[in-house]
Every structure is written in C-alpha cells, then in structure tokens.
Enzyme design. Structure first.
Site, PDB file in Angstrom:
ATOM      1  N   ARG A  82     -29.911 -45.665 -10.599  1.00  0.00           N
ATOM      2  CA  ARG A  82     -30.757 -46.480  -9.708  1.00  0.00           C
ATOM      3  C   ARG A  82     -32.242 -46.381 -10.050  1.00  0.00           C
ATOM      4  O   ARG A  82     -33.105 -46.647  -9.215  1.00  0.00           O
ATOM      5  CB  ARG A  82     -30.543 -46.119  -8.237  1.00  0.00           C
ATOM      6  CG  ARG A  82     -29.109 -46.295  -7.780  1.00  0.00           C
ATOM      7  CD  ARG A  82     -28.996 -46.291  -6.273  1.00  0.00           C
ATOM      8  NE  ARG A  82     -27.610 -46.424  -5.879  1.00  0.00           N
ATOM      9  CZ  ARG A  82     -26.791 -45.380  -5.680  1.00  0.00           C
ATOM     10  NH1 ARG A  82     -27.247 -44.152  -5.821  1.00  0.00           N
ATOM     11  NH2 ARG A  82     -25.534 -45.576  -5.326  1.00  0.00           N
ATOM     12  N   LYS A 113     -41.266 -57.242 -15.737  1.00  0.00           N
ATOM     13  CA  LYS A 113     -40.097 -58.134 -15.773  1.00  0.00           C
ATOM     14  C   LYS A 113     -39.142 -57.609 -16.838  1.00  0.00           C
ATOM     15  O   LYS A 113     -39.541 -57.402 -17.988  1.00  0.00           O
ATOM     16  CB  LYS A 113     -40.511 -59.558 -16.144  1.00  0.00           C
ATOM     17  CG  LYS A 113     -40.938 -60.408 -14.978  1.00  0.00           C
ATOM     18  CD  LYS A 113     -41.055 -61.859 -15.427  1.00  0.00           C
ATOM     19  CE  LYS A 113     -41.516 -62.746 -14.304  1.00  0.00           C
ATOM     20  NZ  LYS A 113     -41.668 -64.149 -14.752  1.00  0.00           N
ATOM     21  N   GLU A 158     -48.143 -66.722 -26.703  1.00  0.00           N
ATOM     22  CA  GLU A 158     -48.429 -66.270 -25.331  1.00  0.00           C
ATOM     23  C   GLU A 158     -49.944 -66.145 -25.117  1.00  0.00           C
ATOM     24  O   GLU A 158     -50.435 -66.330 -23.999  1.00  0.00           O
ATOM     25  CB  GLU A 158     -47.729 -64.934 -25.040  1.00  0.00           C
ATOM     26  CG  GLU A 158     -46.201 -64.950 -25.179  1.00  0.00           C
ATOM     27  CD  GLU A 158     -45.461 -65.711 -24.067  1.00  0.00           C
ATOM     28  OE1 GLU A 158     -46.110 -66.309 -23.189  1.00  0.00           O
ATOM     29  OE2 GLU A 158     -44.201 -65.721 -24.093  1.00  0.00           O
ATOM     30  N   GLU A 169     -43.605 -62.457  -8.396  1.00  0.00           N
ATOM     31  CA  GLU A 169     -43.605 -63.912  -8.586  1.00  0.00           C
ATOM     32  C   GLU A 169     -43.354 -64.700  -7.304  1.00  0.00           C
ATOM     33  O   GLU A 169     -42.569 -65.644  -7.281  1.00  0.00           O
ATOM     34  CB  GLU A 169     -42.594 -64.292  -9.680  1.00  0.00           C
ATOM     35  CG  GLU A 169     -42.937 -65.614 -10.341  1.00  0.00           C
ATOM     36  CD  GLU A 169     -42.140 -65.884 -11.607  1.00  0.00           C
ATOM     37  OE1 GLU A 169     -42.269 -65.120 -12.565  1.00  0.00           O
ATOM     38  OE2 GLU A 169     -41.381 -66.868 -11.608  1.00  0.00           O
ATOM     39  N   ARG A 213     -47.967 -65.586  -9.768  1.00  0.00           N
ATOM     40  CA  ARG A 213     -47.406 -65.224 -11.077  1.00  0.00           C
ATOM     41  C   ARG A 213     -46.673 -66.384 -11.749  1.00  0.00           C
ATOM     42  O   ARG A 213     -46.459 -66.379 -12.964  1.00  0.00           O
ATOM     43  CB  ARG A 213     -46.492 -63.992 -10.943  1.00  0.00           C
ATOM     44  CG  ARG A 213     -46.082 -63.437 -12.302  1.00  0.00           C
ATOM     45  CD  ARG A 213     -45.430 -62.082 -12.217  1.00  0.00           C
ATOM     46  NE  ARG A 213     -45.020 -61.639 -13.537  1.00  0.00           N
ATOM     47  CZ  ARG A 213     -44.585 -60.431 -13.829  1.00  0.00           C
ATOM     48  NH1 ARG A 213     -44.506 -59.515 -12.885  1.00  0.00           N
ATOM     49  NH2 ARG A 213     -44.221 -60.114 -15.057  1.00  0.00           N
ATOM     50  N   ASN A 233     -45.624 -68.882 -16.189  1.00  0.00           N
ATOM     51  CA  ASN A 233     -44.498 -69.657 -16.739  1.00  0.00           C
ATOM     52  C   ASN A 233     -44.971 -70.938 -17.418  1.00  0.00           C
ATOM     53  O   ASN A 233     -44.158 -71.789 -17.792  1.00  0.00           O
ATOM     54  CB  ASN A 233     -43.507 -70.016 -15.621  1.00  0.00           C
ATOM     55  CG  ASN A 233     -42.852 -68.776 -15.032  1.00  0.00           C
ATOM     56  OD1 ASN A 233     -42.665 -67.793 -15.739  1.00  0.00           O
ATOM     57  ND2 ASN A 233     -42.526 -68.815 -13.746  1.00  0.00           N
ATOM     58  N   HIS A 291     -43.171 -72.761 -20.222  1.00  0.00           N
ATOM     59  CA  HIS A 291     -41.924 -72.028 -20.455  1.00  0.00           C
ATOM     60  C   HIS A 291     -40.652 -72.788 -20.085  1.00  0.00           C
ATOM     61  O   HIS A 291     -39.585 -72.470 -20.607  1.00  0.00           O
ATOM     62  CB  HIS A 291     -41.947 -70.685 -19.709  1.00  0.00           C
ATOM     63  CG  HIS A 291     -42.655 -69.602 -20.476  1.00  0.00           C
ATOM     64  ND1 HIS A 291     -43.952 -69.723 -20.906  1.00  0.00           N
ATOM     65  CD2 HIS A 291     -42.239 -68.373 -20.907  1.00  0.00           C
ATOM     66  CE1 HIS A 291     -44.311 -68.623 -21.556  1.00  0.00           C
ATOM     67  NE2 HIS A 291     -43.289 -67.791 -21.571  1.00  0.00           N
ATOM     68  N   HIS A 323     -38.006 -72.655 -22.886  1.00  0.00           N
ATOM     69  CA  HIS A 323     -36.681 -72.027 -22.732  1.00  0.00           C
ATOM     70  C   HIS A 323     -35.566 -73.018 -23.028  1.00  0.00           C
ATOM     71  O   HIS A 323     -34.535 -72.656 -23.611  1.00  0.00           O
ATOM     72  CB  HIS A 323     -36.522 -71.470 -21.309  1.00  0.00           C
ATOM     73  CG  HIS A 323     -37.244 -70.159 -21.103  1.00  0.00           C
ATOM     74  ND1 HIS A 323     -37.441 -69.603 -19.874  1.00  0.00           N
ATOM     75  CD2 HIS A 323     -37.812 -69.307 -21.997  1.00  0.00           C
ATOM     76  CE1 HIS A 323     -38.101 -68.448 -20.003  1.00  0.00           C
ATOM     77  NE2 HIS A 323     -38.338 -68.256 -21.277  1.00  0.00           N
ATOM     78  N   HIS A 365     -39.290 -67.018 -29.640  1.00  0.00           N
ATOM     79  CA  HIS A 365     -39.755 -67.328 -28.279  1.00  0.00           C
ATOM     80  C   HIS A 365     -41.202 -67.856 -28.261  1.00  0.00           C
ATOM     81  O   HIS A 365     -41.487 -68.902 -27.681  1.00  0.00           O
ATOM     82  CB  HIS A 365     -39.635 -66.071 -27.411  1.00  0.00           C
ATOM     83  CG  HIS A 365     -40.141 -66.265 -26.026  1.00  0.00           C
ATOM     84  ND1 HIS A 365     -39.438 -66.977 -25.075  1.00  0.00           N
ATOM     85  CD2 HIS A 365     -41.298 -65.877 -25.428  1.00  0.00           C
ATOM     86  CE1 HIS A 365     -40.134 -67.002 -23.954  1.00  0.00           C
ATOM     87  NE2 HIS A 365     -41.266 -66.338 -24.139  1.00  0.00           N
TER      88      HIS A 365
END
Ligand code: NAD
Ligand code: GLY
Length: 352
Positions: free
Chosen positions: A116, A138, A180, A229, A233, A237, A240, A244, A255
């Site tokens: 955990r 993330k 990026e 997010e 945030r 993206n 993206h 994607h 990417h």
C-alpha cells in the site's frame, strides 16, 4: 543546485533537486534512512549507468525491464512487484527508479502499490522525464489499448535531475523532451520567449541543461496548486488528446514527438475557435522546428474514435482538448467527436 518542493493534499512532501553528480553525491545520502534499497531500471539505462550506481551504493538489488513504451504494461508492473516481493522488501524500503518516463511511471506505480505504498526516489535520465514525467506524482501503465489507463497519483520522496545523463541520449530523445518543453512554452510566456530566442540552439546540451530548472519550476508550480488534476493541472494535457490518439494508432514515433504533432494540430483547431492566429503560427513554427517536418497522420475517423476513449473525456461521444489560445493562455474545448473528426480531416487536407 536548485530545489523545488511540492506538497500534495495528503501532506506528502516531494522534493525535486537539480544538480550534477546525483548518483555519487546525492543518492547515497538520501537513502540513509531506509531499511532496504531496490533499483528499477531499463536494460539500456542499466547498461550505461549500472556501474555508477553500484559504485555509489555498493551491491544493490536490481530489476530491469526491456526499454520502450511497448513494455509499459501490467505484465512489466507485475514482474517488478514479484521481484520486489521476492527480494523480501518491507514497508521501510525505497524504490529507486533510474530511467526515462516509462521506468518512472511503472516504478512509481509499483511503489504506490507495494504494501500500500513504499518510498520512491525518481532519477530521471531522459530530458522528457526530467522536465515532466518524474515531477508531479502521476504513475501508470497502458491497459486495454488506452495510454496510462491504470495508475495512481503518488508523489516520489525525491526527484534527482542531473543534466549529465543527456550526454548519452540520442538526438531523437532530446526531441521528445523538447516536445514537453514546447508544451510548457505554450502555457508559460517566459518559456515560450526563451525557446523562440534560442531557436538555433534548441538541441545544444548546455542550453537544455539551462532550461531544465525553469521547466521543473513551472510544472511544480502547477502541481503544487492542483496535484490530482481537479482543474488547473488539466492545462498540462495541452496537445495530448490528439497526441495520445496518434500514439496509439500509429506508434512509430515517441511520446514527445506525438506531443509536438498534437500541439500543432490543436493549435490549428484553436485557430477556428477564436485563438490568436499570429501567435498560434509562431507556436506551430516552434513545433515544426523541433519536429523537423510533419509525418503522414492516421485517418481522422480512426483518430476521433480512439480520442473518444481517452480518459480525459467526460463520455457521451465528446472529445476534451486543452488547446493553446494566445501567449500563455489555454482553453478546455469539448467537441462532438464528429466535429473533432471534421477538424482533423480539414487540417490533414491542408497539410498535404
Ligand atoms: P522512455 O522511458 O522510453 O526512454 C526513451 C528511451 O531512451 C528508452 O529507450 C531508454 O532506454 C532510453 N534512455 C533513457 N535514458 C537514457 C540515457 N540517459 N541515455 C541513453 N538512453 C537513454 O521514454 P521517455 O520519453 O523518457 O518517457 C515517455 C513516457 O513518459 C511515456 O510513457 C509517457 O506516457 C510518460 N509520461 C508521463 C508523464 C507523467 O506525468 N507521469 C508525463 C509525460 C510523459
Ligand atoms: N504530463 C501531464 C501531467 O503531469 O499532468
């Protein structure tokens, strides 16, 4: 040396340290308080840097994966977890992720899941991982044909960003990181100006080393205000959704290269939704300067179908995009998938 701190809503503190010689000078001291240390890397990075790690840490337990996005799978995650269990790691262990965004995303998820949650230190070795993926917690693997479908928000204890790793990066990986960085430029006027003013040295290692801290500072600033997010945030993206979709359909590029293509295409979509045309052309010129040219793109109907599956969407056959509008400004745009498909078709025809 520069340090940036992120505290998420579970008051977990994450520190990003930008400095040289992280393996020999920073990592051993940071690992002192942990019961056990386990290193996760990919085969390429381990072949290049494994010797430096063992010189710095002595003999450590290590698990490696084959390099590349194709291996960002639940199977790789499970084999890492099995290796961690096989090594008998306890809750006071620390997982060190040495590699690019693929290693960082999988390792970060394994650290979040094992017992955990155990501590994780990210040592990002690509430009992309230093300016983006290692910062902000993330973590994910790709699943059922969807990028990053299964993951968790989990902040690393530390991120150690050292530009010395860039010396062994192929030019193409620099381009991916610049993808990026250009995205950050679309969101932050200061980064945009720096990139435009240094168009002739975008691939210089010393220039890249100089701009890493500003990019980390920008991303850390966003994550500090919205770690999970809920709103702000989503700006990260930008480009993206389209990136994607193309990445899943085509998969021949990396990417960051798809991010450059996605940013170019979504700038064009923004142009027909009230965006500042002159600025958007400058942003597109920057994308092309890094990309070197626009490749042929998958059919619009396929891209729209895949974009509908994107986890950023709200469902009901609509596609959510974060598009650049004017310098330092973005907008969330929700389009019917048919309208998105029409836009992609129009842009594709204009590019031919
Ligand atoms: P990657 O991890 O596949 O690394 C690219 C290649 O470079 C690999 O072959 C790797 O072995 C090699 N490499 C790594 N460091 C090297 C070095 N110093 N010298 C020589 N070769 C080296 O890819 P990436 O571009 O770093 O990351 C892409 C991944 O990051 C994608 O899966 C993407 O979804 C993810 N990502 C995550 C976030 C996030 O917020 N978590 C953000 C952006 C991207
Ligand atoms: N790369 C997108 C994010 O970290 O939110």
């Amino acid at each position: 040396m520069r340090t940036f701190t992120i505290t998420d809503r579970r008051t977990k503190v994450s520190r990003v340290i930008c400095r040289r010689q992280v393996l020999s000078k920073a990592l051993p001291a940071l690992l002192q308080g942990y019961g056990e240390v386990f290193v996760f890397s990919d085969e390429t990075v381990w072949n290049l840097y494994g010797r430096l790690v063992t010189r710095a840490l002595g003999s450590v337990k290590v698990h490696t994966m084959p390099a590349g996005e194709a291996h960002k799978t639940p199977e790789t995650l499970l084999s890492l977890l099995a290796a961690m269990a096989g090594a008998g790691l306890h809750r006071n262990a620390c997982l060190v992720c040495l590699g690019g965004g693929v290693v960082g995303d999988i390792g970060g998820l394994a650290a979040a899941l094992y017992m955990r949650g155990i501590a994780c230190i990210q040592v990002p070795t690509t430009l992309l991982a230093q300016v983006d993926s290692s910062v902000g917690g993330k973590t994910a693997v790709d699943f059922c044909g969807v990028k990053n479908l299964v993951g968790a928000f989990s902040q690393p204890a530390y991120v150690l960003a050292d530009p010395a790793f860039f010396a062994t990066l192929p030019a193409r990986e620099l381009r991916c990181g610049l993808g990026e960085i250009v995205k950050h430029g679309a969101l932050c006027a200061q980064i945009f100006d720096t990139l435009e003013q240094n168009r002739d040295k975008l691939f210089d290692l010393s220039f890249l080393a100089d701009i890493v801290p500003a990019n980390i500072a920008f991303k850390a600033g966003v994550v500090r205000r919205d770690a999970e997010e809920g709103g702000l945030r989503k700006c990260l993206n930008l480009g993206h959704t389209t990136a994607h979709a193309y990445e899943l359909l085509d998969g021949t590029l990396s990417h960051g290269e798809y991010v450059l293509i996605g940013t170019f295409i979504e700038a064009e979509i923004a142009r027909s939704h009230g965006g500042d045309g002159a600025y958007l052309s400058r942003l597109q010129a920057l994308c092309l300067a890094v990309l070197g040219g626009m490749p042929s793109l998958p059919p619009p109907e396929e891209a729209a179908r895949v974009a509908c599956l994107d986890k950023k969407n709200t469902g009901r056959g609509r596609v959510v995009l974060t598009v650049p509008m004017s310098k330092g400004e973005y907008r969330l745009l929700e389009l019917e998938s048919t309208a998105y498909e029409r836009e992609l078709g129009r842009i594709g025809r204009a590019l031919c």
